[in-house]
Design a protein around this motif. Structure first.
Motif, short mmCIF file in Angstrom:
data_model
loop_
_atom_site.label_atom_id
_atom_site.label_comp_id
_atom_site.label_asym_id
_atom_site.label_seq_id
_atom_site.Cartn_x
_atom_site.Cartn_y
_atom_site.Cartn_z
N HIS A 1 4.49 8.96 8.33
CA HIS A 1 4.55 9.01 6.76
C HIS A 1 6.00 8.98 6.20
O HIS A 1 6.83 9.50 6.71
CB HIS A 1 3.84 10.42 6.34
N ARG A 2 5.92 8.12 5.09
CA ARG A 2 7.25 8.11 4.45
C ARG A 2 6.80 7.75 3.22
O ARG A 2 5.76 7.72 2.63
CB ARG A 2 8.14 7.00 5.18
N HIS A 3 7.87 7.52 2.09
CA HIS A 3 7.70 7.54 0.73
C HIS A 3 7.48 5.90 0.44
O HIS A 3 6.89 5.67 -0.49
CB HIS A 3 8.89 8.16 -0.21
N ALA A 4 8.04 4.95 1.42
CA ALA A 4 7.98 3.68 0.92
C ALA A 4 6.58 3.15 1.32
O ALA A 4 6.07 3.73 2.40
CB ALA A 4 9.32 2.84 1.88
N PRO A 5 6.12 2.23 0.81
CA PRO A 5 4.81 1.49 0.92
C PRO A 5 4.94 0.75 2.43
O PRO A 5 5.93 0.47 2.42
CB PRO A 5 4.44 0.74 -0.27
N VAL A 6 3.54 0.55 2.85
CA VAL A 6 3.67 -0.59 3.93
C VAL A 6 2.66 -1.51 3.31
O VAL A 6 2.02 -1.70 2.42
CB VAL A 6 2.76 0.22 4.96
N ASP A 7 3.13 -2.62 3.91
CA ASP A 7 2.40 -4.14 3.59
C ASP A 7 1.18 -4.52 4.57
O ASP A 7 0.91 -3.97 5.60
CB ASP A 7 3.41 -5.43 4.04
N CYS B 1 0.58 -1.19 0.01
CA CYS B 1 -0.09 -0.07 -0.19
C CYS B 1 0.84 1.35 -0.02
O CYS B 1 1.60 1.33 1.05
CB CYS B 1 -0.97 0.00 1.12
N PRO B 2 0.91 2.20 -0.86
CA PRO B 2 1.61 3.25 -1.09
C PRO B 2 0.92 4.38 -0.18
O PRO B 2 -0.34 4.44 0.34
CB PRO B 2 0.99 3.68 -2.62
N LEU B 3 1.93 5.05 0.51
CA LEU B 3 1.44 6.15 1.58
C LEU B 3 1.39 7.66 0.78
O LEU B 3 2.18 7.81 -0.01
CB LEU B 3 2.40 6.23 2.70
N ARG B 4 0.30 8.64 0.97
CA ARG B 4 0.24 9.60 0.24
C ARG B 4 0.57 11.00 1.13
O ARG B 4 0.11 10.55 2.46
CB ARG B 4 -1.03 9.65 -0.45
N TRP B 5 0.73 11.82 0.73
CA TRP B 5 1.29 12.96 1.57
C TRP B 5 -0.13 13.22 2.34
O TRP B 5 -0.11 13.72 3.41
CB TRP B 5 1.65 13.92 0.72
N ALA B 6 -1.39 13.28 1.71
CA ALA B 6 -2.63 13.62 2.35
C ALA B 6 -3.12 12.75 3.45
O ALA B 6 -3.95 13.02 3.88
CB ALA B 6 -3.71 13.64 1.23
N ASP B 7 -2.21 11.64 3.20
CA ASP B 7 -2.73 10.61 4.31
C ASP B 7 -2.36 11.04 5.84
O ASP B 7 -2.88 10.36 6.83
CB ASP B 7 -2.09 9.09 4.29
N MET B 8 -1.39 12.08 5.99
CA MET B 8 -0.94 12.31 7.24
C MET B 8 -1.69 13.38 8.20
O MET B 8 -2.71 14.25 7.60
CB MET B 8 0.51 12.96 7.31
N ASP B 9 -1.71 13.24 9.25
CA ASP B 9 -2.36 14.29 10.16
C ASP B 9 -1.26 15.49 10.42
O ASP B 9 -0.25 15.37 10.03
CB ASP B 9 -2.90 13.42 11.25
#
Length: 142
Positions: free
Chosen positions: A63-69, A7-15
């Protein structure tokens, strides 16, 4: 067997604190579920709806640029519903444990339906006792 979705993490995902917002994890689970159920080789062609979610937040995901499993597996198959379990993780580091009850749905008739034999066979391939193992590990660690 388990299904793994990167799952890619997106900039808008962060609080505001730079962590992935708790509500966003629902979308991550949805993405993993869609990746699992609607693949070209196997799919719930008639559709399905979510009846219930349970989420246990274990630690914050920064948040980071690498995806999470996201590992996903089946824990229960009934006549007209099934339960999926998830772990959002990096290796042994678990951020979220969750489960979802899914009900197969006939959108044309606008009503729930039974699981077909083809769907049941597909789900059986992904039945795993990982949730029980995880609960045992937590009990030992506590």
């Amino acid at each position: 067997m388990r299904h793994t979705y990167r799952c890619p993490l997106r900039w808008a995902d962060m609080d505001a604190y730079g962590h992935v917002n708790n509500v966003v994890f629902l979308r991550y689970l949805e993405e993993a579920r869609i990746d699992f159920l609607f693949r070209p080789d196997k799919q719930f062609k008639q559709g399905s709806v979510v009846a219930r979610h349970e989420i246990d937040y274990k630690r914050q995901l920064v948040h980071r640029h690498a995806p999470v499993d996201i590992e996903l597996w089946v824990t229960e198959i009934r006549a007209a519903s099934f339960t999926l379990a998830y772990e959002v993780k990096d290796g042994d580091q678990i951020y979220v444990r969750a489960s979802t009850v899914i009900v197969p749905f006939d959108f044309e008739a606008q009503r729930p339906r039974r699981i077909t034999e083809e769907e049941r066979e597909f789900l059986r391939e992904y039945t795993d006792d990982g949730a029980e193992k995880a609960a045992e590990e937590e009990a030992v660690a506590a």
